[in-house]
Write a protein that holds these residues in place. Structure first.
Motif, PDB file in Angstrom:
ATOM      1  N   MET A  98     -26.752 -51.571  27.373  1.00 59.58           N
ATOM      2  CA  MET A  98     -26.128 -52.137  26.362  1.00 59.58           C
ATOM      3  C   MET A  98     -26.006 -50.801  25.094  1.00 59.58           C
ATOM      4  SD  MET A  98     -26.468 -55.119  23.568  1.00 59.58           S
ATOM      5  CE  MET A  98     -27.472 -54.108  22.405  1.00 59.58           C
ATOM      6  N   LEU A  99     -27.145 -50.411  24.802  1.00 60.56           N
ATOM      7  CA  LEU A  99     -26.973 -49.359  23.835  1.00 60.56           C
ATOM      8  C   LEU A  99     -26.323 -48.231  24.149  1.00 60.56           C
ATOM      9  CD1 LEU A  99     -30.904 -49.603  22.851  1.00 60.56           C
ATOM     10  CD2 LEU A  99     -28.810 -50.257  21.549  1.00 60.56           C
ATOM     11  N   VAL A 100     -26.317 -47.540  25.705  1.00 63.43           N
ATOM     12  CA  VAL A 100     -25.676 -46.531  26.063  1.00 63.43           C
ATOM     13  C   VAL A 100     -24.105 -46.850  25.957  1.00 63.43           C
ATOM     14  CG1 VAL A 100     -25.267 -45.049  28.073  1.00 63.43           C
ATOM     15  CG2 VAL A 100     -27.301 -45.790  27.481  1.00 63.43           C
ATOM     16  N   GLN A 101     -23.732 -48.000  26.242  1.00 59.08           N
ATOM     17  CA  GLN A 101     -22.182 -48.219  26.017  1.00 59.08           C
ATOM     18  C   GLN A 101     -21.924 -48.024  24.738  1.00 59.08           C
ATOM     19  OE1 GLN A 101     -20.938 -51.754  28.065  1.00 59.08           O
ATOM     20  NE2 GLN A 101     -18.952 -51.402  27.358  1.00 59.08           N
ATOM     21  N   PHE A 102     -22.662 -48.971  23.761  1.00 59.78           N
ATOM     22  CA  PHE A 102     -22.207 -48.832  22.563  1.00 59.78           C
ATOM     23  C   PHE A 102     -22.182 -47.615  21.790  1.00 59.78           C
ATOM     24  CE2 PHE A 102     -23.301 -53.480  22.565  1.00 59.78           C
ATOM     25  CZ  PHE A 102     -22.008 -54.244  21.825  1.00 59.78           C
ATOM     26  N   ILE A 103     -22.978 -46.760  22.089  1.00 56.20           N
ATOM     27  CA  ILE A 103     -23.180 -45.249  21.750  1.00 56.20           C
ATOM     28  C   ILE A 103     -22.091 -44.500  22.219  1.00 56.20           C
ATOM     29  CG2 ILE A 103     -24.563 -43.205  21.704  1.00 56.20           C
ATOM     30  CD1 ILE A 103     -27.076 -45.016  21.403  1.00 56.20           C
ATOM     31  N   GLN A 104     -21.646 -44.797  23.541  1.00 54.06           N
ATOM     32  CA  GLN A 104     -20.776 -43.756  23.984  1.00 54.06           C
ATOM     33  C   GLN A 104     -19.190 -44.459  23.596  1.00 54.06           C
ATOM     34  OE1 GLN A 104     -21.422 -44.220  28.157  1.00 54.06           O
ATOM     35  NE2 GLN A 104     -22.546 -42.305  28.274  1.00 54.06           N
ATOM     36  N   GLU A 110     -22.352 -38.499  11.462  1.00 55.17           N
ATOM     37  CA  GLU A 110     -23.424 -37.827  11.273  1.00 55.17           C
ATOM     38  C   GLU A 110     -24.758 -38.645  10.915  1.00 55.17           C
ATOM     39  OE1 GLU A 110     -24.996 -34.818  12.517  1.00 55.17           O
ATOM     40  OE2 GLU A 110     -23.191 -34.712  13.551  1.00 55.17           O
ATOM     41  N   ASP A 111     -24.371 -39.366   9.770  1.00 56.01           N
ATOM     42  CA  ASP A 111     -25.685 -40.127   9.104  1.00 56.01           C
ATOM     43  C   ASP A 111     -26.106 -41.269  10.093  1.00 56.01           C
ATOM     44  OD1 ASP A 111     -25.583 -38.715   6.962  1.00 56.01           O
ATOM     45  OD2 ASP A 111     -24.515 -40.174   5.860  1.00 56.01           O
ATOM     46  N   ASP A 112     -25.161 -41.643  11.002  1.00 48.98           N
ATOM     47  CA  ASP A 112     -25.440 -42.700  11.883  1.00 48.98           C
ATOM     48  C   ASP A 112     -26.324 -42.306  13.008  1.00 48.98           C
ATOM     49  OD1 ASP A 112     -23.917 -44.740  10.756  1.00 48.98           O
ATOM     50  OD2 ASP A 112     -22.212 -44.347  12.007  1.00 48.98           O
ATOM     51  N   ILE A 113     -26.007 -41.018  13.453  1.00 50.54           N
ATOM     52  CA  ILE A 113     -26.805 -40.421  14.448  1.00 50.54           C
ATOM     53  C   ILE A 113     -28.094 -40.071  14.052  1.00 50.54           C
ATOM     54  CG2 ILE A 113     -26.858 -38.103  15.877  1.00 50.54           C
ATOM     55  CD1 ILE A 113     -23.656 -38.370  16.032  1.00 50.54           C
ATOM     56  N   LYS A 114     -28.282 -39.497  12.823  1.00 49.65           N
ATOM     57  CA  LYS A 114     -29.523 -39.191  12.226  1.00 49.65           C
ATOM     58  C   LYS A 114     -30.475 -40.556  12.270  1.00 49.65           C
ATOM     59  CE  LYS A 114     -28.226 -35.149   9.378  1.00 49.65           C
ATOM     60  NZ  LYS A 114     -27.883 -34.771   7.974  1.00 49.65           N
ATOM     61  N   GLU A 115     -29.869 -41.502  11.658  1.00 51.11           N
ATOM     62  CA  GLU A 115     -30.609 -42.752  11.704  1.00 51.11           C
ATOM     63  C   GLU A 115     -31.000 -43.148  12.961  1.00 51.11           C
ATOM     64  OE1 GLU A 115     -28.519 -45.718   9.487  1.00 51.11           O
ATOM     65  OE2 GLU A 115     -30.424 -47.155   9.744  1.00 51.11           O
ATOM     66  N   LEU A 116     -30.229 -43.009  13.909  1.00 43.45           N
ATOM     67  CA  LEU A 116     -30.347 -43.641  15.574  1.00 43.45           C
ATOM     68  C   LEU A 116     -31.594 -42.671  15.846  1.00 43.45           C
ATOM     69  CD1 LEU A 116     -27.186 -44.545  16.671  1.00 43.45           C
ATOM     70  CD2 LEU A 116     -28.797 -45.936  16.389  1.00 43.45           C
ATOM     71  N   ARG A 117     -31.546 -41.500  15.462  1.00 38.12           N
ATOM     72  CA  ARG A 117     -32.784 -40.341  16.065  1.00 38.12           C
ATOM     73  C   ARG A 117     -33.870 -40.530  15.375  1.00 38.12           C
ATOM     74  NH1 ARG A 117     -29.769 -35.390  16.255  1.00 38.12           N
ATOM     75  NH2 ARG A 117     -29.183 -36.110  18.215  1.00 38.12           N
ATOM     76  N   SER A 118     -33.826 -40.864  13.943  1.00 29.69           N
ATOM     77  CA  SER A 118     -35.193 -41.322  13.462  1.00 29.69           C
ATOM     78  C   SER A 118     -35.715 -42.459  13.974  1.00 29.69           C
ATOM     79  CB  SER A 118     -34.918 -41.362  11.737  1.00 29.69           C
ATOM     80  OG  SER A 118     -35.777 -41.804  11.246  1.00 29.69           O
ATOM     81  N   ILE A 119     -35.076 -43.547  14.432  1.00 21.48           N
ATOM     82  CA  ILE A 119     -35.385 -44.771  14.743  1.00 21.48           C
ATOM     83  C   ILE A 119     -36.037 -44.437  16.054  1.00 21.48           C
ATOM     84  CG2 ILE A 119     -34.792 -46.918  15.662  1.00 21.48           C
ATOM     85  CD1 ILE A 119     -32.794 -47.070  13.507  1.00 21.48           C
ATOM     86  N   LEU A 120     -35.333 -43.764  16.910  1.00 21.97           N
ATOM     87  CA  LEU A 120     -36.140 -43.510  18.259  1.00 21.97           C
ATOM     88  C   LEU A 120     -37.192 -42.358  18.199  1.00 21.97           C
ATOM     89  CD1 LEU A 120     -32.416 -42.692  20.158  1.00 21.97           C
ATOM     90  CD2 LEU A 120     -34.292 -44.580  20.514  1.00 21.97           C
ATOM     91  N   ASP A 121     -37.268 -41.660  17.088  1.00 28.84           N
ATOM     92  CA  ASP A 121     -38.339 -40.805  17.173  1.00 28.84           C
ATOM     93  C   ASP A 121     -39.697 -41.627  16.554  1.00 28.84           C
ATOM     94  OD1 ASP A 121     -37.207 -38.619  17.573  1.00 28.84           O
ATOM     95  OD2 ASP A 121     -36.751 -37.795  15.687  1.00 28.84           O
ATOM     96  N   LYS A 122     -39.558 -42.697  15.791  1.00 28.19           N
ATOM     97  CA  LYS A 122     -40.613 -43.226  15.072  1.00 28.19           C
ATOM     98  C   LYS A 122     -41.106 -44.213  16.405  1.00 28.19           C
ATOM     99  CE  LYS A 122     -39.116 -43.730  10.523  1.00 28.19           C
ATOM    100  NZ  LYS A 122     -38.189 -44.326   9.476  1.00 28.19           N
TER     101      LYS A 122
END
Length: 127
Positions: A98-104, A110-122
């Motif tokens: 589901m996440l892959v489909q939504f992201i694609q 840029e802010d959305d991507i940074k936030e997602l990256r931060s969540i994944l890093d945490k």
């Protein structure tokens, strides 16, 4: 709350949203607080309240002359249950698909991507 949350219809969800904003409320207060576009008759709302009460999603205070209703589950608990049901039905229970489909499919800033990256890093640090 540890009880399993029953299936909640879209109409029942609208009533619950009113109760999550403020509770307890009388049936008339709920009716007047529903969005105008629902355009439901009072009898319809009372039927929805009965259904939610029977499902034990909301409680009823019968101590007063006028009954008041209150949610038995938080909005977060219901959203989580609804998300799990959605993922199970449409993505065979695989959140990653589901996440892959939504992201694609979605345009992400840029802010959305940074936030997602931060969540994944945490998330990665915790595990």
């Amino acid at each position: 709350m540890t009880n399993k949350i029953p299936t909640i219809s879209e109409s029942e969800w609208e009533v619950l949203k009113v109760l999550w904003q403020k509770a307890p409320r009388t049936a008339n207060e709920i009716i007047s607080s529903l969005p105008v576009e629902t355009n439901w008759k009072p009898k319809t709302v009372r039927t929805l309240l009965d259904r939610l009460t029977n499902k034990k999603v909301i409680g009823v205070n019968k101590d007063q002359r006028v009954y008041t209703f209150y949610p038995l589950f938080s909005q977060n608990e219901c959203q989580r249950a609804k998300t799990e049901s959605f993922v199970k039905r449409f993505y065979d229970g695989t959140l990653k698909s589901m996440l892959v489909q939504f992201i694609q499919d979605e345009d992400l800033s840029e802010d959305d991507i940074k936030e997602l990256r931060s969540i994944l890093d945490k998330k990665q640090v915790k595990e």
